[in-house]
Design a protein around this motif. Sequence first.
Motif, PDB file in Angstrom:
ATOM      1  N   ASP A 163       3.219  10.578  -6.687  1.00  0.00           N
ATOM      2  CA  ASP A 163       4.039  10.940  -7.868  1.00  0.00           C
ATOM      3  C   ASP A 163       3.145  11.338  -9.039  1.00  0.00           C
ATOM      4  OD1 ASP A 163       6.351  10.417  -6.535  1.00  0.00           O
ATOM      5  OD2 ASP A 163       6.711   8.455  -7.460  1.00  0.00           O
ATOM      6  N   HIS A 164       2.098  10.547  -9.234  1.00  0.00           N
ATOM      7  CA  HIS A 164       1.169  10.768 -10.346  1.00  0.00           C
ATOM      8  C   HIS A 164       0.525  12.156 -10.222  1.00  0.00           C
ATOM      9  CE1 HIS A 164      -1.912   9.630 -13.301  1.00  0.00           C
ATOM     10  NE2 HIS A 164      -2.792  10.176 -12.488  1.00  0.00           N
ATOM     11  N   HIS A 165       0.079  12.475  -9.014  1.00  0.00           N
ATOM     12  CA  HIS A 165      -0.630  13.750  -8.826  1.00  0.00           C
ATOM     13  C   HIS A 165       0.329  14.948  -8.831  1.00  0.00           C
ATOM     14  CE1 HIS A 165      -4.311  11.620  -8.411  1.00  0.00           C
ATOM     15  NE2 HIS A 165      -3.931  10.978  -7.316  1.00  0.00           N
TER      16      HIS A 165
ATOM     17  N   TYR B  73      -0.490  -0.465  -8.196  1.00  0.00           N
ATOM     18  CA  TYR B  73      -1.064   0.819  -8.597  1.00  0.00           C
ATOM     19  C   TYR B  73      -1.105   0.945 -10.119  1.00  0.00           C
ATOM     20  CZ  TYR B  73      -2.287   5.750  -8.527  1.00  0.00           C
ATOM     21  OH  TYR B  73      -2.946   6.942  -8.712  1.00  0.00           O
TER      22      TYR B  73
ATOM     23  N   ASP C 281       2.770   6.013  -2.735  1.00  0.00           N
ATOM     24  CA  ASP C 281       3.882   6.812  -3.286  1.00  0.00           C
ATOM     25  C   ASP C 281       3.692   7.035  -4.784  1.00  0.00           C
ATOM     26  OD1 ASP C 281       5.358   7.362  -0.997  1.00  0.00           O
ATOM     27  OD2 ASP C 281       6.420   5.450  -1.070  1.00  0.00           O
ATOM     28  N   HIS C 282       3.249   6.001  -5.473  1.00  0.00           N
ATOM     29  CA  HIS C 282       2.999   6.132  -6.916  1.00  0.00           C
ATOM     30  C   HIS C 282       1.891   7.133  -7.183  1.00  0.00           C
ATOM     31  CE1 HIS C 282       5.465   3.477  -9.294  1.00  0.00           C
ATOM     32  NE2 HIS C 282       5.488   2.683  -8.257  1.00  0.00           N
ATOM     33  N   ALA C 283       0.832   7.033  -6.364  1.00  0.00           N
ATOM     34  CA  ALA C 283      -0.297   7.945  -6.549  1.00  0.00           C
ATOM     35  C   ALA C 283       0.152   9.391  -6.317  1.00  0.00           C
ATOM     36  CB  ALA C 283      -1.429   7.569  -5.595  1.00  0.00           C
TER      37      ALA C 283
ATOM     38  N   TYR D 281      -6.117  -4.732  -4.812  1.00  0.00           N
ATOM     39  CA  TYR D 281      -5.016  -5.439  -4.133  1.00  0.00           C
ATOM     40  C   TYR D 281      -5.450  -6.804  -3.590  1.00  0.00           C
ATOM     41  CZ  TYR D 281      -1.988  -1.303  -4.393  1.00  0.00           C
ATOM     42  OH  TYR D 281      -1.216  -0.270  -4.831  1.00  0.00           O
TER      43      TYR D 281
ATOM     44  N   GLU E 277      -8.116   8.732  -2.823  1.00  0.00           N
ATOM     45  CA  GLU E 277      -8.242   7.721  -3.884  1.00  0.00           C
ATOM     46  C   GLU E 277      -8.225   6.303  -3.293  1.00  0.00           C
ATOM     47  OE1 GLU E 277      -5.425   6.740  -7.627  1.00  0.00           O
ATOM     48  OE2 GLU E 277      -5.354   8.777  -6.876  1.00  0.00           O
ATOM     49  N   PHE E 278      -7.386   6.095  -2.269  1.00  0.00           N
ATOM     50  CA  PHE E 278      -7.295   4.753  -1.681  1.00  0.00           C
ATOM     51  C   PHE E 278      -8.507   4.441  -0.795  1.00  0.00           C
ATOM     52  CE2 PHE E 278      -3.191   2.464  -2.323  1.00  0.00           C
ATOM     53  CZ  PHE E 278      -2.757   3.242  -3.385  1.00  0.00           C
TER      54      PHE E 278
ATOM     55  N   GLY F  18       2.056   1.838  -3.420  1.00  0.00           N
ATOM     56  CA  GLY F  18       0.943   2.343  -4.233  1.00  0.00           C
ATOM     57  C   GLY F  18       0.654   3.813  -3.942  1.00  0.00           C
TER      58      GLY F  18
ATOM     59  N   VAL G  14     -10.351   0.117   3.567  1.00  0.00           N
ATOM     60  CA  VAL G  14      -9.207  -0.577   2.949  1.00  0.00           C
ATOM     61  C   VAL G  14      -8.885  -1.841   3.749  1.00  0.00           C
ATOM     62  CG1 VAL G  14      -6.751  -0.378   2.381  1.00  0.00           C
ATOM     63  CG2 VAL G  14      -8.282   1.536   1.943  1.00  0.00           C
TER      64      VAL G  14
ATOM     65  N   LEU H 127       0.838  -1.209   0.000  1.00  0.00           N
ATOM     66  CA  LEU H 127       0.000   0.000   0.000  1.00  0.00           C
ATOM     67  C   LEU H 127       0.865   1.249   0.000  1.00  0.00           C
ATOM     68  CD1 LEU H 127      -2.868  -0.913   2.516  1.00  0.00           C
ATOM     69  CD2 LEU H 127      -3.052  -0.659   0.038  1.00  0.00           C
TER      70      LEU H 127
END
Lengths: 222, 115
Positions: free
Chosen positions: A44-46, B29, A40-42, B51, A63-64, A38, A70, A35
């Motif tokens: 980066d994306h934003h 992701y 961190d990627h989100a 996930y 978003e998560f 994920g 979760v 998670l």
Amino acid sequence: MNATRPMPALTAYLSDVATNLSGPRRRRERILAELRDGLDHAVDHHTAAGLPEDRAVATAIDEFGRPRIVADAFAAELAVAHARHTVAWYIATGPLVGIWWLLLLNPRPWHTGVLALLAAIPVVPLIVVAIGTAAGTFATTGRLMRWLPEAGPRRALAAPITVAALALVGDLIVLVLYGRSALPVWPLGTIAVTTSLIRMVCGITTVRRAFALRRRIAAAHL
Amino acid sequence: MIPMRPELLKGHLDALLLAVLEPRPQHGYAVIEALRDGSGGALAVPTGTVYPALHRLERAGLIASDWETVGGRRRRSYHLTPAGRAALNEQRVVWEQFSAAVTALLVGPARPAMT
């Protein structure tokens, strides 16, 4: 791509998710690591889309989804993992308990035939049912579930409860039989009784954990 | 575009995840992004669904995962297994039959073109 940055909001979010996760520790740690990657990627994306970092973090968290939701989504997988781990533990450690009782009840097992050996073990039917339950659980929660009906989390959790209950009954039977016999106390008697008592304590813990996970599954409406 | 309810995906998510992983291994992701982008934004699957679904597919032996450290981050990357590839091909056939049947009922039989 940035390395994992110390973002307090993400850490706090994952800490909230962790609070609501129940199941094997290693599995939970892997979920949180995944998670985090994920998130961190989100972020980066934003940020690449032009948001400042604090807003990118907030958007990624939105978003998560809420931590409880979760964590609830992972409840079924964690319950199945717990069931498989626990049943595997019982099957792996069963011989470590059984060997001492066998040597105590039948001191020269290698001098007797297979039937005499089996006759010396008073809980053979319980062992057979436990092995059957374990095999069924592995088959319907693992690779064979492509061909067999898949066991849901509630049914999977019934397996450790069943196996632990069978082990408890089996241990009680051999302890009572031993208490009524004139079999030697030291060393085999002491070792056998100790291993059974340890397993009984583990069994009670196992049953309590499995019921707690079942309540968690029910609360998550899975 | 009319938004799709997540319940509509039930029963198809496994096949969609396998299809997304077919060209190359991807992390969680990236799978979510691929579902969203590949469907033109129609399939915005909740993160909390993807996930655990990937973990379930791994348990079933249809995908496998590897942990690696990239740029200081621990990352889990998923890829199809041979069994997953076979299951995906099977799912494609099932989907073609299913969608043809549903289309026939919802849209009706093909009408001759009006002149």
